[in-house]
Design an enzyme around this catalytic site. Structure first.
Site, PDB file in Angstrom:
ATOM      1  N   ASP A  15     -29.648  20.543   7.535  1.00 33.91           N
ATOM      2  CA  ASP A  15     -29.911  21.895   8.045  1.00 33.91           C
ATOM      3  C   ASP A  15     -29.182  22.987   7.277  1.00 33.91           C
ATOM      4  O   ASP A  15     -28.814  24.025   7.843  1.00 33.91           O
ATOM      5  CB  ASP A  15     -29.555  21.977   9.546  1.00 33.91           C
ATOM      6  CG  ASP A  15     -30.329  20.985  10.371  1.00 33.91           C
ATOM      7  OD1 ASP A  15     -31.467  20.664   9.982  1.00 33.91           O
ATOM      8  OD2 ASP A  15     -29.807  20.522  11.401  1.00 33.91           O
ATOM      9  N   LYS A  41     -32.398  24.242   3.343  1.00 36.09           N
ATOM     10  CA  LYS A  41     -33.137  23.756   2.173  1.00 36.09           C
ATOM     11  C   LYS A  41     -34.568  24.298   2.126  1.00 36.09           C
ATOM     12  O   LYS A  41     -35.061  24.679   1.070  1.00 36.09           O
ATOM     13  CB  LYS A  41     -33.175  22.221   2.181  1.00 36.09           C
ATOM     14  CG  LYS A  41     -31.804  21.570   2.122  1.00 36.09           C
ATOM     15  CD  LYS A  41     -31.880  20.061   2.272  1.00 36.09           C
ATOM     16  CE  LYS A  41     -32.326  19.594   3.638  1.00 36.09           C
ATOM     17  NZ  LYS A  41     -31.384  19.845   4.752  1.00 36.09           N
ATOM     18  N   GLY A  79     -36.389  18.944   9.517  1.00 39.53           N
ATOM     19  CA  GLY A  79     -37.010  20.149  10.053  1.00 39.53           C
ATOM     20  C   GLY A  79     -36.639  21.278   9.121  1.00 39.53           C
ATOM     21  O   GLY A  79     -35.491  21.712   9.110  1.00 39.53           O
ATOM     22  N   HIS A  80     -37.572  21.693   8.282  1.00 38.08           N
ATOM     23  CA  HIS A  80     -37.283  22.706   7.267  1.00 38.08           C
ATOM     24  C   HIS A  80     -37.972  24.011   7.653  1.00 38.08           C
ATOM     25  O   HIS A  80     -39.202  24.064   7.743  1.00 38.08           O
ATOM     26  CB  HIS A  80     -37.743  22.219   5.883  1.00 38.08           C
ATOM     27  CG  HIS A  80     -36.975  21.010   5.418  1.00 38.08           C
ATOM     28  ND1 HIS A  80     -37.206  20.386   4.217  1.00 38.08           N
ATOM     29  CD2 HIS A  80     -35.942  20.333   5.993  1.00 38.08           C
ATOM     30  CE1 HIS A  80     -36.362  19.372   4.083  1.00 38.08           C
ATOM     31  NE2 HIS A  80     -35.596  19.315   5.149  1.00 38.08           N
ATOM     32  N   GLN A 103     -32.340  15.935   5.043  1.00 39.62           N
ATOM     33  CA  GLN A 103     -31.008  15.616   5.572  1.00 39.62           C
ATOM     34  C   GLN A 103     -29.936  16.168   4.616  1.00 39.62           C
ATOM     35  O   GLN A 103     -30.183  17.139   3.930  1.00 39.62           O
ATOM     36  CB  GLN A 103     -30.820  14.107   5.798  1.00 39.62           C
ATOM     37  CG  GLN A 103     -31.660  13.521   6.924  1.00 39.62           C
ATOM     38  CD  GLN A 103     -33.113  13.322   6.567  1.00 39.62           C
ATOM     39  OE1 GLN A 103     -33.444  12.634   5.607  1.00 39.62           O
ATOM     40  NE2 GLN A 103     -34.011  13.910   7.315  1.00 39.62           N
TER      41      GLN A 103
HETATM   42  P1  GDP Z   1     -33.083  22.752   6.436  1.00 42.59           P
HETATM   43  O1  GDP Z   1     -33.324  21.573   7.290  1.00 42.59           O
HETATM   44  O2  GDP Z   1     -32.004  22.520   5.441  1.00 42.59           O
HETATM   45  O3  GDP Z   1     -34.318  23.301   5.796  1.00 42.59           O
HETATM   46  O4  GDP Z   1     -32.533  23.891   7.418  1.00 42.59           O
HETATM   47  P2  GDP Z   1     -33.123  24.263   8.870  1.00 42.59           P
HETATM   48  O5  GDP Z   1     -34.417  24.956   8.698  1.00 42.59           O
HETATM   49  O6  GDP Z   1     -33.074  23.093   9.764  1.00 42.59           O
HETATM   50  O7  GDP Z   1     -31.987  25.228   9.405  1.00 42.59           O
HETATM   51  C1  GDP Z   1     -31.628  26.383   8.739  1.00 42.59           C
HETATM   52  C2  GDP Z   1     -31.806  27.580   9.694  1.00 42.59           C
HETATM   53  O8  GDP Z   1     -31.134  28.705   9.154  1.00 42.59           O
HETATM   54  C3  GDP Z   1     -33.242  28.019   9.855  1.00 42.59           C
HETATM   55  O9  GDP Z   1     -33.410  28.555  11.147  1.00 42.59           O
HETATM   56  C4  GDP Z   1     -33.402  29.099   8.797  1.00 42.59           C
HETATM   57  O10 GDP Z   1     -34.420  30.039   9.131  1.00 42.59           O
HETATM   58  C5  GDP Z   1     -32.056  29.744   8.850  1.00 42.59           C
HETATM   59  N1  GDP Z   1     -31.566  30.305   7.582  1.00 42.59           N
HETATM   60  C6  GDP Z   1     -31.727  29.854   6.306  1.00 42.59           C
HETATM   61  N2  GDP Z   1     -31.022  30.590   5.445  1.00 42.59           N
HETATM   62  C7  GDP Z   1     -30.406  31.551   6.176  1.00 42.59           C
HETATM   63  C8  GDP Z   1     -29.502  32.607   5.860  1.00 42.59           C
HETATM   64  O11 GDP Z   1     -29.097  32.815   4.712  1.00 42.59           O
HETATM   65  N3  GDP Z   1     -29.057  33.365   6.904  1.00 42.59           N
HETATM   66  C9  GDP Z   1     -29.452  33.165   8.183  1.00 42.59           C
HETATM   67  N4  GDP Z   1     -28.956  33.952   9.144  1.00 42.59           N
HETATM   68  N5  GDP Z   1     -30.287  32.166   8.522  1.00 42.59           N
HETATM   69  C10 GDP Z   1     -30.754  31.386   7.530  1.00 42.59           C
HETATM   70  P1  IMO Z   2     -32.977  18.230   7.647  1.00 46.35           P
HETATM   71  O1  IMO Z   2     -33.861  17.761   6.527  1.00 46.35           O
HETATM   72  C1  IMO Z   2     -29.741  17.425  10.428  1.00 46.35           C
HETATM   73  C2  IMO Z   2     -29.313  13.316  11.864  1.00 46.35           C
HETATM   74  C3  IMO Z   2     -29.623  13.048  13.316  1.00 46.35           C
HETATM   75  C4  IMO Z   2     -28.677  11.881  13.576  1.00 46.35           C
HETATM   76  C5  IMO Z   2     -28.724  11.107  12.257  1.00 46.35           C
HETATM   77  C6  IMO Z   2     -29.704   9.947  12.242  1.00 46.35           C
HETATM   78  O2  IMO Z   2     -33.676  19.162   8.576  1.00 46.35           O
HETATM   79  O3  IMO Z   2     -31.699  18.749   7.138  1.00 46.35           O
HETATM   80  P2  IMO Z   2     -32.344   9.725  12.197  1.00 46.35           P
HETATM   81  O4  IMO Z   2     -33.403  10.393  13.018  1.00 46.35           O
HETATM   82  O5  IMO Z   2     -32.446  10.007  10.731  1.00 46.35           O
HETATM   83  O6  IMO Z   2     -32.216   8.267  12.472  1.00 46.35           O
HETATM   84  O7  IMO Z   2     -30.962  10.380  12.703  1.00 46.35           O
HETATM   85  O8  IMO Z   2     -29.100  12.054  11.265  1.00 46.35           O
HETATM   86  N1  IMO Z   2     -30.406  13.984  11.113  1.00 46.35           N
HETATM   87  C7  IMO Z   2     -30.384  15.258  10.739  1.00 46.35           C
HETATM   88  N2  IMO Z   2     -29.485  16.224  10.978  1.00 46.35           N
HETATM   89  N3  IMO Z   2     -30.808  17.681   9.655  1.00 46.35           N
HETATM   90  C8  IMO Z   2     -31.722  16.720   9.383  1.00 46.35           C
HETATM   91  O9  IMO Z   2     -32.732  16.908   8.525  1.00 46.35           O
HETATM   92  C9  IMO Z   2     -31.540  15.447   9.960  1.00 46.35           C
HETATM   93  N4  IMO Z   2     -32.232  14.286   9.928  1.00 46.35           N
HETATM   94  C10 IMO Z   2     -31.513  13.395  10.622  1.00 46.35           C
HETATM   95  O10 IMO Z   2     -29.329  14.149  14.126  1.00 46.35           O
HETATM   96  O11 IMO Z   2     -27.378  12.355  13.747  1.00 46.35           O
HETATM   97 MG    MG Z   3     -33.375  21.049   9.321  1.00 43.21          MG
END
Ligand code: GDP
Ligand code: IMO
Ligand code: MG
Length: 423
Positions: free
Chosen positions: A12, A15, A39-40, A221
């Site tokens: 998270d 990315k 979840g991107h 991840q």
């Molecule tokens: P990912 O899994 O690495 O793609 O990240 P996620 O989408 O799960 O979580 C990142 C969260 O931060 C999302 O809600 C994005 O919209 C938000 N986000 C990404 N970059 C920024 C930033 O520079 N500032 C803020 N405030 N939010 C951001």
């Molecule tokens: P992105 O791509 C954050 C965590 C789960 C759990 C562990 C194992 O959005 O960054 P799994 O379902 O893979 O067996 O879970 O890894 N986890 C993540 N945490 N971002 C993710 O993906 C994750 N994918 C798995 O919360 O702790």
């Molecule tokens: Mg994510």
């Protein structure tokens, strides 16, 4: 030539947004591991969209998006996402390809994930319950079914054979839920998948590279969730690090050029497991609130804490990171003071290495404190205009890691990114 973009923390890191930002510079965006546990989040025309299976380059016309062999694919999630992006006018039949070696997540994998987690009680991993672990177990256990198999007329027989194996396991867990509906959805989704481009992933990508096309490998991840080098057993079931690109896409290591590592300006983790810099106080709560730190896949509140340079240093080492992208810097706008963890105290001794077993070790983070910049950075476009205190914070991280921070993200929007000189 292939560049890699991956997470350096526990996932998270942002990315999705960064891949979407860089996508116009590439011909192909390829996911190389993970599955719908990812979840991107992207903002398209100001509207939020979360991608779980489809690579984050899908909104760029002319960009090929490849789901690589190292991914585990849930057809049901894919179908839902297909419809979601179609609402934005994107046709996956045109610009999405799926490698035929990609392993399938079956409904029983999801059931097994749930049953296994339930059996662990308080020691549960905190899995996303998407069937990731069981699907990868079937891959390494040499039982799994792959995308190419769905084109075989004997697919249903193969499916039933594996399902019966799974049923025995589910019975041993005492799992009683009815999954008929999941199975119906699964077979319906396969119908759609059969209409998509199913390719020989490794020939496809190597052919594109030899034609001079540019590839960006999109990680899911984060490095600290890597099955080999993460905080085992609280990890995911794939190699999330740059080495996973070679096995997940079928490309040779010398084809990899830049490795872009994404880190938040602080740190979060969702699910169980060690997190040395976690804050259980009002500051942690403020990070969660200001950063909207709730899981994009499960909605769970993310655990929050300060940036951990010991873990980041480790992640840079095992990935060969050449550039750092720092996200969510704006979340720190309102903080008076910022802490940066530079070493761990373990059994009274200070050390700068990540211990092999973090769970059984009492780790006390040792911090260096910085003054916060306390101003709104969300509208800043160029590095010269960022506050002095922020420059100090970034310069320190840069120096400590010995890798340049090249981009600073200052908001969730596509355009909210500052190019940094990285010195
Ligand atoms: P990912 O899994 O690495 O793609 O990240 P996620 O989408 O799960 O979580 C990142 C969260 O931060 C999302 O809600 C994005 O919209 C938000 N986000 C990404 N970059 C920024 C930033 O520079 N500032 C803020 N405030 N939010 C951001
Ligand atoms: P992105 O791509 C954050 C965590 C789960 C759990 C562990 C194992 O959005 O960054 P799994 O379902 O893979 O067996 O879970 O890894 N986890 C993540 N945490 N971002 C993710 O993906 C994750 N994918 C798995 O919360 O702790
Ligand atoms: Mg994510």
């Amino acid at each position: 030539m292939i560049d890699v973009l991956l997470g350096l923390q526990w996932g998270d890191e942002g990315k999705g947004k960064i891949v979407d930002f860089f996508a116009p510079n590439y011909d192909i965006i390829a996911r190389f591991q993970g599955g719908p546990n990812a979840g991107h989040t992207l903002y398209v025309n100001g509207e939020k969209i979360v991608l779980h299976q489809i690579p984050s380059g899908i909104f760029h016309e002319g960009t090929i998006n490849l789901i690589g062999s190292g991914v585990v694919l849930d057809p049901v999630t894919l179908k839902k996402e297909f419809d979601k992006v179609a609402a934005f006018g994107v046709d996956c039949k045109k610009n999405l390809s799926i490698a035929e070696r990609t392993h399938l997540i079956l409904p029983t994998h999801r059931a097994l994930d749930k049953a296994s987690e339930m059996s662990k009680g308080v020691e549960k991993i905190g899995s996303t319950l998407k069937g990731i672990g069981p699907a990868y177990m079937d891959k390494t256990g040499r039982n799994g079914l792959r995308v190419g198999d769905i084109l075989d007329k004997n697919f249903t027989t193969q499916y039933i054979r594996l399902r019966l194996k799974h049923q025995k396991l589910l019975d041993s867990f005492g799992f009683q839920e009815d999954i008929t509906e999941w199975e119906e959805e699964f077979f319906e989704a396969l119908e759609l998948m059969r209409q998509l481009k199913i390719v020989n992933g490794e020939y496809f990508i190597n052919d594109q590279i030899s034609k001079g096309k540019k590839v960006l490998a999109e990680g899911a991840q984060g490095s600290m969730l890597d099955v080999d080098f993460g905080t085992f057993p609280f990890v995911t079931s794939s190699n999330t690090i740059s080495a996973g690109v070679c096995t997940g896409l079928g490309v040779a290591p010398q084809k990899i050029k830049e490795v872009l590592g994404v880190t938040k300006a602080y740190c979060t983790r969702v699910g169980s497991g060690p997190f040395p810099t976690e804050l259980h106080d009002d500051t942690g709560e403020m990070l969660r609130k200001v950063g909207s730190e709730f899981g994009a896949t499960t909605g769970r509140p993310r655990r929050c804490g300060w940036i951990d340079l010991v873990a980041l240093n480790f992640a840079c080492m095992i990935n060969g990171v050449t550039q750092i992208v720092m996200t969510k810097a704006d979340v720190l706008d309102g903080f008076e003071e910022l802490n940066v963890c530079e070493s761990y105290r373990i059994n009274g001794k200070e050390q700068s290495m990540v211990p092999y077993q973090m769970m059984k070790t009492q780790i006390e983070p040792i911090y260096k404190t910085f003054k916060g910049w306390q101003s709104d950075i969300t509208k800043i476009k160029s590095f010269e205009n960022i506050p002095g205190q922020m420059k100090e914070y970034i310069a320190h991280i840069n120096q400590f890691l010995g890798v340049p921070v090249k981009y600073i993200s200052n908001g969730p929007g596509r355009e909210q990114i500052i190019h940094s000189p990285g010195v």
